[in-house]
Design an enzyme around this catalytic site. Structure first.
Site, PDB file in Angstrom:
ATOM      1  NE  ARG A 309      57.629 -45.513 -34.793  1.00  0.00           N
ATOM      2  CZ  ARG A 309      57.380 -44.684 -35.802  1.00  0.00           C
ATOM      3  NH1 ARG A 309      57.266 -45.168 -37.030  1.00  0.00           N
ATOM      4  NH2 ARG A 309      57.244 -43.401 -35.594  1.00  0.00           N
ATOM      5  NE  ARG A 324      59.884 -51.544 -42.156  1.00  0.00           N
ATOM      6  CZ  ARG A 324      58.918 -50.650 -42.382  1.00  0.00           C
ATOM      7  NH1 ARG A 324      58.194 -50.197 -41.383  1.00  0.00           N
ATOM      8  NH2 ARG A 324      58.678 -50.238 -43.601  1.00  0.00           N
ATOM      9  CD  GLU A 396      57.002 -42.769 -44.577  1.00  0.00           C
ATOM     10  OE1 GLU A 396      56.601 -43.792 -45.171  1.00  0.00           O
ATOM     11  OE2 GLU A 396      56.510 -42.363 -43.521  1.00  0.00           O
ATOM     12  CB  SER A 399      54.985 -38.837 -41.958  1.00  0.00           C
ATOM     13  OG  SER A 399      54.442 -39.720 -42.883  1.00  0.00           O
ATOM     14  NE  ARG A 438      62.915 -45.763 -42.938  1.00  0.00           N
ATOM     15  CZ  ARG A 438      61.642 -46.093 -42.955  1.00  0.00           C
ATOM     16  NH1 ARG A 438      60.758 -45.257 -43.501  1.00  0.00           N
ATOM     17  NH2 ARG A 438      61.228 -47.231 -42.444  1.00  0.00           N
TER      18      ARG A 438
END
Length: 471
Positions: A309, A324, A396, A399, A438
């Site tokens: 990403r 991240r 997080e 999802s 994470r």
RNA sequence: GGAGGGAUGGCAGAGUGGUUGAAUGCGGUGGUCUUGAAAACCACUGAAGUCCUUUGGGCUUCCGGGGGUUCGAAUCCCUCUCCCUCCGCCA
């Protein structure tokens, strides 16, 4: 408000467990030619969305307000009217020409040359008219398609309404936050001290937001990946997929990453090659342009892949540590189910992801996204957040979302009902199970000890080659 | 990267310009026959869009994708993609 034309209205039946070695009967397995020569996804699924917008304009507009976003609904409706008007005209002209051309054939066989020539001339004029109208039609349909791809999915009625993340709802919290008799350190300190995360050399190789895992650090990540895949395949009934990490543009349109979110993707400058931002992209597109048998559903897949990403939209956020990065690993679950079972399947999916947290004995909470924080493709979404004792933050790690038939329409994934009726779009779901960096953070920070060492969670010790403590 | 051969319905496989949405076979569904089953025979068996006087009917499109020739294209031409065979290169 309805999520889609096929919104379930009655309690779904008990989902059937998926036999893990069920023979694959998709046409792609029998003959992969079709899967390679793809038609644009427009004609099939997306037109049904158009039909929905046409018949439920007010609902759609209200949904856009709830979602705190915009979409060119009025343009779509205007183009739709023009399209159907011209289509009716073009088609009746075509019918006339078809009949006329057929007559020419008959006249020729009778040897009636003069009449045939006269008829040819008339049909030629008709053809010119058709050509002109058709050109207009093509332009309108292209515009329609572009606009339709910008319309987000509709939220389910149960999704709390709110403009932004402040209205997300923490549904429940599990596990105890660890108590320390020392000040717990953030993972970047732990990782450097143990020489298992090398930030400097990562930056040297690839720039900011890259790091190197080393020794037991690399091993820990690999153990977590293997263990999670084993849990999902052996115990939760998912079939493992190893997909390409590079896909064509149409796959990203199928999952909804394009055309709106291209700025977050890496792609080849010369060719139509895109690095996947998540395993969801290749895995969901596995059955694009196919009509499955209802007996094949539900399909549960789990895939481990790296994810790429650009993080353009999060520039400057979370630059410290491994929270991240531009590249990260993730184990992803993807489901293909019938509309009636979709909502229940989401609860099960979420539980499968939670199971990972429970077995690692990590404290976590479930957060439901409100309308304003729902992603473009989701009809309803729950996040799993792990507690990280060092940075004192909820991270997080998953999802879990139901996309109703949104992705299935874009990728044209359908199934034929067991009663033999018309093909319907499947419902797709996915959820991380889980995202590695994470998860690594949570393990390192929650399992740290006063001496700087880190205990390996019991669940993954068999995968750590005899290492119980990283020191 | 070079040379050649291919791509047709769920599958196999005909079809080189005019009732071909597509022969034939297999598979599938329904029926006849049968105590039941098999066999045999008969019928049906793709998708999408659009319109109407919508438990139904009409029309249009689709033979890998796109474009062209023609009154008319699965059929002729161009182009792209993918598959197969051989050569070269290579983890």
């Amino acid at each position: 408000m309805p999520a889609s034309p096929g919104l379930p209205c009655c309690p779904p039946p008990q989902p059937k467990p998926q036999p893990s070695n069920k023979p694959c009967k998709t046409s792609a397995c029998q003959d992969n030619r079709r899967a390679r020569n793809l038609k644009p996804a427009f004609k099939g699924g997306t037109m049904l969305a158009l039909n929905f917008i046409r018949k439920n304009t007010n609902l759609v507009k209200q949904a856009l307000i709830d979602l705190n976003t915009e979409a060119p609904i009025d343009e779509i409706l205007a183009l739709d009217v023009r399209r159907r008007n011209i289509l009716a005209e073009v088609e009746s002209l075509r019918a006339e020409r078809n009949a006329g051309s057929k007559a020419i054939g008959a006249l020729m066989r009778q040897g009636n040359k003069d009449q045939a020539e006269a008829q040819k001339k008339r049909m030629g004029e008709l053809g010119a008219k058709i050509g002109a109208l058709n050109e207009t039609l093509t332009r309108i349909e292209a515009g329609l398609k572009q606009n339709l791809l910008l319309v987000p999915n509709m939220p389910l009625p149960e999704v709390p309404v709110g403009p932004d993340e402040a209205d997300n709802v923490v549904l429940r919290e599990h596990g105890q936050k660890p108590a320390f008799n020392f000040t717990p350190k953030p993972h970047w300190d732990i990782g450097e001290a143990l020489d298992i995360i090398d930030f400097e050399r990562g930056v040297k190789l690839s720039g900011s937001r890259f790091y190197v895992l080393k020794g037991p650090g690399a091993r820990l990540q690999r153990a977590l990946i293997t263990w999670m895949l084993d849990v999902h395949t052996l115990e939760h009934g998912y079939t493992e997929i190893y997909p390409p990490f590079i896909v064509r543009e149409h796959c990203l349109v199928g999952t909804g990453n394009l055309p709106k979110f291209g700025e977050n993707l890496y792609h080849d400058a010369e060719e139509d090659y895109w690095l996947i931002p998540t395993a969801e992209v290749p895995t969901t597109n596995l059955y694009r342009e196919e009509i499955l048998d209802e007996a094949q559903l539900p399909i549960y897949h789990v895939a481990y892949t790296p994810c790429f990403r650009r993080e353009k939209m999060s520039a400057g956020r979370d630059v410290r540590g491994i929270k991240r990065g531009h590249q990260f690993d993730k184990v992803e679950m993807v489901k293909f189910v019938t509309p009636e079972t979709g909502r229940r399947e989401l609860d099960n999916l979420l539980d499968d992801a939670e199971d990972i947290c429970r077995r690692l004995e990590l404290p976590y909470r479930i957060v439901q996204m409100c309308t304003g924080d729902l992603s473009f493709v989701s009809a309803i979404k729950f996040d799993i957040e792990l507690w990280a004792a060092g940075c004192r933050d909820w991270l997080e790690v998953s999802s879990c979302a139901l996309f109703t038939d949104f992705q299935a329409r874009r990728a044209n994934i359908r199934y034929r009902p067991a009663d033999g009726g018309k093909p319907r779009h499947v419902y797709t779901l996915n959820g991380s199970g889980l995202a590695l960096p994470r998860l690594m953070i949570a393990v390192l920070e929650n399992y740290q000890q006063a001496d700087g060492s880190v205990i390996v969670p019991e669940a993954i010790r068999p995968y750590m080659g005899g290492v119980d403590v990283i020191k």
